[in-house]
Scaffold this motif. Structure first.
Motif, PDB file in Angstrom:
ATOM      1  N   GLU A   1      18.311   8.412  19.974  1.00 41.38           N
ATOM      2  CA  GLU A   1      17.400   7.280  20.109  1.00 41.38           C
ATOM      3  C   GLU A   1      17.404   6.757  21.548  1.00 41.38           C
ATOM      4  O   GLU A   1      16.371   6.372  22.089  1.00 41.38           O
ATOM      5  CB  GLU A   1      17.809   6.150  19.149  1.00 41.38           C
TER       6      GLU A   1
ATOM      7  N   LYS B   1      24.394  -2.457  14.098  1.00 41.96           N
ATOM      8  CA  LYS B   1      23.721  -1.766  15.188  1.00 41.96           C
ATOM      9  C   LYS B   1      24.683  -0.846  15.924  1.00 41.96           C
ATOM     10  O   LYS B   1      24.417  -0.413  17.040  1.00 41.96           O
ATOM     11  CB  LYS B   1      23.131  -2.782  16.175  1.00 41.96           C
TER      12      LYS B   1
ATOM     13  N   ASN C   1      19.470   0.138  10.704  1.00 46.57           N
ATOM     14  CA  ASN C   1      20.372  -0.913  11.188  1.00 46.57           C
ATOM     15  C   ASN C   1      20.466  -2.048  10.180  1.00 46.57           C
ATOM     16  O   ASN C   1      21.557  -2.554   9.875  1.00 46.57           O
ATOM     17  CB  ASN C   1      19.875  -1.460  12.527  1.00 46.57           C
TER      18      ASN C   1
ATOM     19  N   ARG D   1      24.428   8.615  16.972  1.00 45.98           N
ATOM     20  CA  ARG D   1      23.669   8.076  15.849  1.00 45.98           C
ATOM     21  C   ARG D   1      23.624   6.563  15.984  1.00 45.98           C
ATOM     22  O   ARG D   1      24.654   5.923  16.191  1.00 45.98           O
ATOM     23  CB  ARG D   1      24.313   8.468  14.506  1.00 45.98           C
ATOM     24  N   GLY D   2      22.424   6.028  15.869  1.00 54.16           N
ATOM     25  CA  GLY D   2      22.263   4.596  15.966  1.00 54.16           C
ATOM     26  C   GLY D   2      21.379   4.203  17.129  1.00 54.16           C
ATOM     27  O   GLY D   2      21.075   5.010  18.007  1.00 54.16           O
ATOM     28  N   CYS D   3      20.943   2.954  17.102  1.00 59.23           N
ATOM     29  CA  CYS D   3      20.061   2.433  18.147  1.00 59.23           C
ATOM     30  C   CYS D   3      20.440   0.985  18.417  1.00 59.23           C
ATOM     31  O   CYS D   3      20.742   0.238  17.472  1.00 59.23           O
ATOM     32  CB  CYS D   3      18.597   2.535  17.709  1.00 59.23           C
TER      33      CYS D   3
ATOM     34  N   SER E   1      16.473  -3.119  16.858  1.00 59.53           N
ATOM     35  CA  SER E   1      16.017  -3.089  15.459  1.00 59.53           C
ATOM     36  C   SER E   1      14.549  -3.473  15.424  1.00 59.53           C
ATOM     37  O   SER E   1      14.162  -4.505  14.864  1.00 59.53           O
ATOM     38  CB  SER E   1      16.853  -4.031  14.584  1.00 59.53           C
TER      39      SER E   1
ATOM     40  N   CYS F   1      10.109   0.504  13.360  1.00 56.78           N
ATOM     41  CA  CYS F   1      10.876   1.754  13.528  1.00 56.78           C
ATOM     42  C   CYS F   1      11.874   1.975  12.404  1.00 56.78           C
ATOM     43  O   CYS F   1      12.516   1.031  11.927  1.00 56.78           O
ATOM     44  CB  CYS F   1      11.598   1.723  14.873  1.00 56.78           C
ATOM     45  N   CYS F   2      12.028   3.240  12.022  1.00 58.09           N
ATOM     46  CA  CYS F   2      12.994   3.579  10.976  1.00 58.09           C
ATOM     47  C   CYS F   2      14.429   3.299  11.430  1.00 58.09           C
ATOM     48  O   CYS F   2      15.291   2.988  10.608  1.00 58.09           O
ATOM     49  CB  CYS F   2      12.829   5.030  10.557  1.00 58.09           C
ATOM     50  N   ALA F   3      14.692   3.393  12.741  1.00 57.21           N
ATOM     51  CA  ALA F   3      16.038   3.091  13.238  1.00 57.21           C
ATOM     52  C   ALA F   3      16.393   1.634  12.968  1.00 57.21           C
ATOM     53  O   ALA F   3      17.534   1.312  12.610  1.00 57.21           O
ATOM     54  CB  ALA F   3      16.130   3.401  14.733  1.00 57.21           C
TER      55      ALA F   3
END
Length: 350
Positions: A263, A231, A225, A210-212, A215, A219-221
């Motif tokens: 991601e 992050k 963040n 989970r996570g990216c 930023s 993007c929703c990710a």
């Protein structure tokens, strides 16, 4: 005081690729709630027969509360379903969650009693416990609600650090139903599942992190963040991932491929990737696909994945203009990185 442990979760998607809601569902089941999940893509407020059937289903279930997970394009349908629920089951609280309510909670509260922001497992369990015990849930973290015509947004729960503690969702979801075009509410068995599953149920969906690391503005990710001011990427252990996939492949021999929804699956060390490829090949052995950010792709890790069973990778190209990527999208992956991926793909036959 209420003692029921029945909970109803609703998705409006047309197939069972509802990974986030599946995790919520199995988290509730793992914590001794009787969670039920229903797919309702064909809800029609003008069909008396269909309304009668869904009314009977909900009345018989008598859930503690009703949760609806949605994305932006499902907002209108979720509103219609919630209006129906509030008109016909006025004592039942309705909570919305998912990416759209997280990004835009205020318009969602036109319909829902509460909105759950972000990562929902701990919040939904605390919410269920509060309602079960007759307590006011308004102090629970991650919840948003209206009070005295003002929107109240509670602080966030910290991230779940150990993702290995979460239960595995099953390919055919336990306690799941579909309201079909006819209005009939059908319990999901193999026949129903393969009818409504994406790619006729031959693809197994899994998330291992989970996570990216980025930023990006679109993007929703990136939104998540910024919301959590972090992050940080949390990763399941490779052994935990292999255990889930080994079980799934044994339980459902019809699975022909595995779809990793991370991601960026390449946010792992070379050692981790090598360990994954070796054990995946030995214990699972089904072709798989990943998503990857071009900057993280290299010959060595791609070759390891190829040996493990990688058949294709999804690589995003947002713009051929490095200026647009950097200044507009805040995505620090550039044309040279994408062109490098093309060369690697040809070299590794991916």
């Amino acid at each position: 005081m209420k003692h029921t442990k029945n909970i109803l979760l609703i998705t409006i998607q047309e197939d069972f690729s509802v990974i986030g809601l599946k995790h919520i569902h199995y988290y509730l089941l793992d914590n001794n709630y009787h969670s039920y999940l229903i797919l309702m893509p064909y809800f029609n407020e003008n069909d008396p027969s269909a309304l009668e059937k869904i009314h009977k289903f909900i009345s018989d279930l008598d859930p503690l509360f009703i949760g609806i997970s949605l994305m932006s394009h499902e907002y209108e349908s979720a509103g219609k379903i919630t209006d129906y629920l509030k008109n016909n089951f006025p004592t039942k609280q309705v909570i919305w969650g998912g990416m759209h309510p997280t990004i835009a909670p205020e318009p969602c509260l036109k319909f829902a009693d509460f909105v759950c922001l972000g990562e929902g497992e701990n919040t939904i369990l605390e919410y269920a416990n509060a309602l079960r015990d007759g307590l006011d849930p308004k102090e629970i973290r991650n919840l948003v609600y209206f009070e005295n015509q003002q929107m109240i947004k509670n602080p966030l729960n910290p991230y779940i650090e150990n993702l290995d503690q979460l239960p595995f969702p099953e390919h055919i979801i336990k306690n799941s139903y579909v309201q079909e075009r006819s209005g009939d509410v059908s319990k999901v068995d193999k026949k129903i599942f393969y009818k409504y599953a994406k790619y006729a149920g031959k693809i197994y969906d899994v998330v291992t992190s989970r996570g990216c690391p980025f930023s990006c503005t679109y993007c929703c990710a990136g939104f998540i963040n910024n919301m959590y001011e972090s992050k940080k990427i949390r990763k399941r252990s490779i052994d935990n991932v292999i255990l889930e996939l080994e079980k799934a492949s044994n339980d459902y021999p019809s699975i022909e491929a595995v779809y990793f929804h991370d991601e960026n699956f390449l946010c792992r060390s070379k050692t981790e990737i090598g360990y994954f490829a070796e054990h995946y090949r030995k214990k699972v052995g089904i072709p798989f696909s990943i998503s990857a950010i071009p900057r993280f792709v290299n010959y060595e890790t791609t070759s390891l994945f190829k040996e493990g069973g990688l058949t294709w990778a999804r690589i995003g190209l947002q713009s051929g203009s490095d200026r647009v990527c950097e200044e507009v999208y805040k995505r620090y992956s550039f044309s040279k990185d994408f062109l490098k991926c093309l060369k690697i793909g040809v070299y590794c036959d991916v």
